[in-house]
Design a protein around this motif. Structure first.
Motif, PDB file in Angstrom:
ATOM      1  N   ASP A 102       7.326   8.426   7.913  1.00 33.27           N
ATOM      2  CA  ASP A 102       6.554   9.148   6.900  1.00 33.27           C
ATOM      3  C   ASP A 102       5.146   8.560   6.809  1.00 33.27           C
ATOM      4  OD1 ASP A 102       5.552  10.517   4.765  1.00 33.27           O
ATOM      5  OD2 ASP A 102       6.893   9.622   3.272  1.00 33.27           O
ATOM      6  N   TRP A 103       4.187   9.279   7.373  1.00 31.32           N
ATOM      7  CA  TRP A 103       2.794   8.836   7.368  1.00 31.32           C
ATOM      8  C   TRP A 103       1.961   9.565   6.312  1.00 31.32           C
ATOM      9  CZ3 TRP A 103       0.312   5.298  10.762  1.00 31.32           C
ATOM     10  CH2 TRP A 103       1.169   4.685  11.698  1.00 31.32           C
ATOM     11  N   SER A 104       2.584  10.338   5.472  1.00 34.65           N
ATOM     12  CA  SER A 104       1.831  11.123   4.486  1.00 34.65           C
ATOM     13  C   SER A 104       1.188  10.207   3.451  1.00 34.65           C
ATOM     14  CB  SER A 104       2.747  12.123   3.794  1.00 34.65           C
ATOM     15  OG  SER A 104       3.737  11.455   3.030  1.00 34.65           O
ATOM     16  N   LEU A 105       0.180  10.739   2.777  1.00 33.08           N
ATOM     17  CA  LEU A 105      -0.510  10.018   1.712  1.00 33.08           C
ATOM     18  C   LEU A 105      -0.470  10.837   0.429  1.00 33.08           C
ATOM     19  CD1 LEU A 105      -3.696   8.676   3.569  1.00 33.08           C
ATOM     20  CD2 LEU A 105      -1.633   7.402   2.947  1.00 33.08           C
ATOM     21  N   ASP A 106      -0.417  10.137  -0.690  1.00 38.81           N
ATOM     22  CA  ASP A 106      -0.429  10.805  -1.980  1.00 38.81           C
ATOM     23  C   ASP A 106      -1.733  11.585  -2.124  1.00 38.81           C
ATOM     24  OD1 ASP A 106      -1.133  10.971  -4.981  1.00 38.81           O
ATOM     25  OD2 ASP A 106       0.984  10.387  -4.988  1.00 38.81           O
ATOM     26  N   PRO A 107      -1.668  12.854  -2.556  1.00 41.74           N
ATOM     27  CA  PRO A 107      -2.893  13.668  -2.667  1.00 41.74           C
ATOM     28  C   PRO A 107      -3.976  13.051  -3.539  1.00 41.74           C
ATOM     29  CG  PRO A 107      -0.943  15.057  -2.852  1.00 41.74           C
ATOM     30  CD  PRO A 107      -0.450  13.638  -2.866  1.00 41.74           C
ATOM     31  N   SER A 108      -3.582  12.233  -4.506  1.00 34.60           N
ATOM     32  CA  SER A 108      -4.589  11.644  -5.391  1.00 34.60           C
ATOM     33  C   SER A 108      -5.514  10.691  -4.658  1.00 34.60           C
ATOM     34  CB  SER A 108      -3.914  10.908  -6.545  1.00 34.60           C
ATOM     35  OG  SER A 108      -3.161   9.800  -6.066  1.00 34.60           O
ATOM     36  N   LEU A 109      -5.070  10.173  -3.503  1.00 35.57           N
ATOM     37  CA  LEU A 109      -5.899   9.229  -2.749  1.00 35.57           C
ATOM     38  C   LEU A 109      -7.114   9.907  -2.116  1.00 35.57           C
ATOM     39  CD1 LEU A 109      -3.190   7.020  -1.001  1.00 35.57           C
ATOM     40  CD2 LEU A 109      -4.552   6.497  -3.030  1.00 35.57           C
ATOM     41  N   ARG A 110      -7.070  11.209  -2.021  1.00 35.53           N
ATOM     42  CA  ARG A 110      -8.183  11.923  -1.381  1.00 35.53           C
ATOM     43  C   ARG A 110      -9.493  11.693  -2.136  1.00 35.53           C
ATOM     44  NH1 ARG A 110      -7.262  17.663   1.162  1.00 35.53           N
ATOM     45  NH2 ARG A 110      -9.081  17.771   2.506  1.00 35.53           N
ATOM     46  N   THR A 111      -9.446  11.719  -3.445  1.00 37.00           N
ATOM     47  CA  THR A 111     -10.660  11.580  -4.247  1.00 37.00           C
ATOM     48  C   THR A 111     -10.786  10.210  -4.901  1.00 37.00           C
ATOM     49  OG1 THR A 111      -9.493  12.591  -6.118  1.00 37.00           O
ATOM     50  CG2 THR A 111     -10.826  14.047  -4.724  1.00 37.00           C
TER      51      THR A 111
END
Length: 923
Positions: A265-274
């Motif tokens: 699982d290489w996904s990142l939490d969407p909040s990390l985008r901003t």
């Protein structure tokens, strides 16, 4: 290569669009050249021409996919041709004399080599390496000299260490409402099921990196989003097994094989985008010309090498010295590193010298790396053992720059190094040993000839301290140039605009612009709009300026005059980027301009590839004009007309204008409420018969460093009470004794071009009752007269001479215990002295003065009544004796006049400090 579209007759369906798209001229890619014998009057309408353009672009896009190439590579060639062009012909280089050798590694401006395995995220690593280098130079952390004969290849700094994972993941994730508000769904995104390797392996280009960073996204520390996968404990960091190169794994991971880290699982939490935790923002991107110039065929998309541009080499050198490392794309001899032990020369790479020279006449690209230095004297003879031969064997030149074949760039790769393992406690056996060796092992660096035909897309980044930039970034262009790295060019006076609405009271400090050629000029206008405005210029023009930029790229443009914006204020940023084009009929240069809009291919086309893109233009947000602003149209209507003529979704979808607006929260004025330097909770002020002044309450009131005027202050007050019902405030400052809640307001104001918001503070202030005085002089008293016959003032005096009404009482004893009756009369022999005692008590209505009675004594000299029966006048005593009667004498002693001065009662003064602290909201 450039493509022009000239509009013809207006569409009968949409006259507004015909006005907007009349004489349309687009420079993108692969639009058929109009035959010289074609009658221009017979051209299709502008809409029809745009549809044909979209169809042509779609076929080229599909051709790249069919050839097994990333379509972005073909588009990068178009972008590079634009960057190589020059609007003015003015040289973009400084007059500085450049050294023959220079290495950012020796200057302390390069971080250590990283390892991109197991994903094809080289483009992310190259961009991050360039940004880290720029940060080291801009922050002053890089203190060494770069002019040296031997490059430093190991022992490099590991700080800063920025996250490549963030870029690699979110580059293939559409925007969300959290990250982009009304632009949710915009961006590039992974087409599920089209690539079994997963989205991390998908490619990227420098212009996709730029689009993310200038939107204030995807810029985190490695510790926040490390280049690893999730396990049950979070990010996996226990050992290096996840990155070790395993040559037994197939190119695509087998489904369900969890020993293959690509299935983790290489996904990142969407909040990390901003999220922002680096303290760094990208304020400008420098898109440089390429030393390898090419032409791109309009029908096939194949690039042909045209020659060497020495000016571009000089520009890259100057940027390395001024800004930091430069990321590039090129065609590597192997798109992935070779297995350890396979040390043989490739087609264009010498593993003996760790150097590359590719002389392909149809150059392509497949890898991203970072230039960190140069050596003009690197021998052409080192490029041996390859089919490319040596650049000294006749590489064509472009311009007046000599070409003896010597010279190479020092390049940082992302295929690891021995130091990478050593610094992290990993075993070298797990890592491919690659790069120029030094005393610490294989370094991960290599040499790339100045004259390599595949060098493309050189980009550098200017960084700024986030705390010193801006509070807010108003934007709609989250896709940016991530799908199309160039924008259309059209005949006429072309402009685009974005309309924004403020969230609070703010100051517009700067705007952004994209330019696509050297020495382009950006003309900016800012309009304030009311709620009824239907176009971006239907308002008040409040700012206007022009600025030229030596290189293409993203630019932050500070406004010469910041613009004050109230909460909920609509404002428009209008931009023109003029250029010239050649009239296809007359051959004469004519006015043209860039149509700076996002664009993306429709999903029906891109579903055949790994990724799709979407551009969004909402009504009321973005506008464009082709007639100098006489008519404006929304981009959404343009897309509707294109779709209708196309009989469905158009091949090209246009989005928002490439324009951002940067604001700061309006700083509050400074307001300190205090009395002197005391910290006592209450301000006690002795009543002086006048209202308090500003100086009695305000210790400091200022706009920045500029002191406020008293006229900038206003006051109101209410009696201090614990009751739930608070009376309406009274304007001004209180004048009477009592305890009050006083509110001070410092008005909003513009000082030295900075708009300050209103500041206010409330403090509890007590005005204590004042002292009063009552004086009674020595007098004569007629024998037989009563107290009512005495000449005595009926009122005491306040501190400024005001009459203080009250009651005088007489007593026969000093203890004031025996009150004298109203029938009391003076009795005795003439000349005798009688002493009486008195008190004076202010009336209850006299609230400004203390209520306690004043006390004193009075002496009276008895005199006989006159023969006429009249009482003699009372006589007072003057200390000077100039106009006074003779002093009273008893038994030979001199009795001085003893005027009584009432006891003075004063409240103790106290002070308190109430400081209104300046607030600052970061967002």
């Amino acid at each position: 290569m450039s493509m022009r579209i000239k509009g013809g007759k207006p569409s009968t369906r949409a006259p507004h669009l015909a006005r907007c798209l009349l004489a349309l001229l687009i420079t993108l890619l692969l639009v058929p050249t109009v035959p010289s014998d074609q009658a221009w009057a017979d051209e299709p309408s502008a809409i029809d021409t745009l549809v044909q353009h979209g169809q042509r672009m779609a076929s080229v896009y599909q051709a790249a996919i069919d050839a097994g190439e990333d379509p972005a590579y073909a588009l990068s060639g178009v972008a590079q041709e634009a960057r190589d062009s020059n609007e003015t012909g003015i040289a973009t280089l400084s007059n500085a004399i450049l050294p023959s050798e220079y290495y950012l590694t020796n200057a302390g401006a390069v971080t250590d080599v990283k390892f991109q395995n197991p994903w094809g995220a080289c483009w992310s690593f190259a961009g991050v390496a360039a940004l880290e280098s720029s940060y080291l130079k801009a922050s002053g952390a890089a203190t060494g000299g770069g002019e040296t004969s031997d490059p430093l290849l190991s022992g490099l700094t590991r700080s800063p260490d920025l996250s490549e994972h963030t870029l690699a993941w979110f580059n293939h994730e559409a925007q969300t409402e959290q990250s982009a508000g009304s632009q949710a769904g915009e961006g590039t995104f992974y087409n599920e099921g089209k690539n079994t390797k997963g989205k991390q392996v998908l490619g990227g280009m420098p212009y996709q990196v730029e689009s993310a960073w200038v939107a204030w996204q995807c810029l985190l520390n490695e510790s926040t989003a490390p280049y690893t996968y999730y396990d049950e404990n979070g990010f996996h960091t226990q050992d290096g097994s996840w990155w070790a190169m395993d040559f037994n794994h197939p190119f695509e991971p087998a489904a369900g094989d969890m020993s293959d880290t690509r299935n983790k699982d290489w996904s990142l939490d969407p909040s990390l985008r901003t999220a922002e935790d680096t303290g760094i923002r990208v304020s400008e991107t420098i898109e440089l010309p390429s030393p390898a110039t090419t032409d791109q065929d309009e029908d096939t998309g194949i690039k042909t090498y045209r020659g060497y541009n020495g000016a571009a080499t000089e520009a890259i050198k100057q940027t390395l010295m001024d800004t930091g490392a430069v990321s590039i794309t090129y065609l590597s001899d192997n798109s992935m590193p070779k297995e350890s032990g396979e040390r043989f020369n490739g087609d264009y790479f010498s593993y003996d010298e760790w150097c590359q020279y590719n002389n392909s006449l149809e150059p392509t690209i497949d890898h991203s790396v970072t230039i960190v230095g140069w050596d003009d004297n690197y021998s052409a003879a080192n490029f041996t053992g390859t089919i490319g031969g040596s650049p000294s064997e006749g590489d064509p030149t472009y311009g007046a720059y000599p070409n003896n074949g010597n010279g190479a760039w020092l390049v940082k790769n992302s295929w690891g190094s021995d130091s990478f393992c050593d610094d992290r406690g990993y075993t070298r056996d797990d890592l491919l040993r690659w790069g120029i060796p030094d005393e610490n092992g294989y370094s991960g660096f290599f040499w790339l000839s100045y004259y390599d035909h595949t060098i493309d897309n050189p980009v550098a980044y200017r960084v700024a301290n986030a705390e010193q930039t801006y509070d807010n970034n108003y934007q709609y262009d989250y896709l940016g140039v991530a799908q199309q790295p160039v924008t259309p060019i059209m005949f006429g006076d072309i402009a685009v605009a974005n309309v924004f609405t403020t969230d609070s009271t703010e100051v517009l400090e700067a705007v952004s612009a994209w330019t696509f050629s050297q020495n382009a000029t950006v003309n900016t206008q800012v309009y304030l709009l009311d709620d009824t405005a239907e176009s971006p210029t239907e308002g008040k023009l409040v700012a206007e300026q022009s600025q030229a930029f030596p290189f293409a790229g993203f630019h932050t443009i500070p406004l010469g005059t910041p613009v004050q914006l109230s909460k909920g204020q609509r404002f428009a940023v209008v931009e023109r980027i003029p250029t010239t084009d050649t009239d296809p009929v007359t051959g004469e240069p004519v006015q043209a301009g860039y149509l700076n809009l996002e664009s993306a291919y429709n999903t029906a086309l891109t579903q055949s590839y790994d990724t799709s893109s979407r551009a969004i233009a909402n009504d009321g947000e973005t506008y464009c004009t082709l007639d100098g602003g006489e008519t404006w149209d929304t981009v959404s209507r343009v897309n509707e007309d294109l779709a209708e003529v196309s009989g469905g979704e158009a091949d090209i979808i246009y989005g928002s204008a490439l324009v951002k607006a940067f604001t700061n929260e309006a700083p509050p004025a400074t307001l300190d409420i205090q009395q002197g330097t005391s910290t006592v909770p209450l301000i006690a002020k002795t009543y002086d018969g006048q209202a308090l002044t500003a100086r009695d309450v305000i210790a400091n009131a200022a706009y920045g460093s500029q002191p406020a005027n008293e006229a900038d202050l206003s006051f109101s007050y209410v009696p201090h009470t614990d009751a739930r019902t608070v009376p309406q405030p009274t304007a001004g400052l209180p004048a009477n004794a009592g305890t009050y809640d006083v509110t001070v307001t410092l008005a909003k104001k513009t000082v030295d071009g900075v708009f300050y918001t209103e500041a206010s503070a409330t403090t509890t202030l007590t005005i204590a009752p004042a002292a009063f005085s009552f004086t009674m002089a020595d007098q004569n008293a007629t024998i037989g007269s009563g107290l009512a016959s005495l000449t005595v003032d009926s009122a005491a005096r306040g501190v400024n001479g005001q009459a203080v009404r009250g009651t005088l009482a007489w007593f026969g004893d000093a203890a004031h215990a025996q009150a004298l009756p109203t029938t009391y009369t003076f009795a005795g022999e003439p000349g005798a002295i009688t002493t009486l005692h008195w008190t004076f008590t202010p009336d209850a209505s006299e609230t400004n003065y203390v209520a306690e009675p004043a006390t004193g004594d009075a002496r009276f000299t008895l005199v006989a009544a006159q023969a006429s029966g009249e009482h003699p006048a009372a006589s007072g005593h003057s200390p000077t004796g100039s106009d006074a009667p003779s002093p009273l004498v008893r038994t030979g002693d001199r009795i001085a006049a003893l005027p009584w001065v009432a006891a003075t009662v004063a409240a103790a003064a106290a002070a308190t400090a109430c400081v209104l602290r300046r607030r600052k909201r970061q967002r």
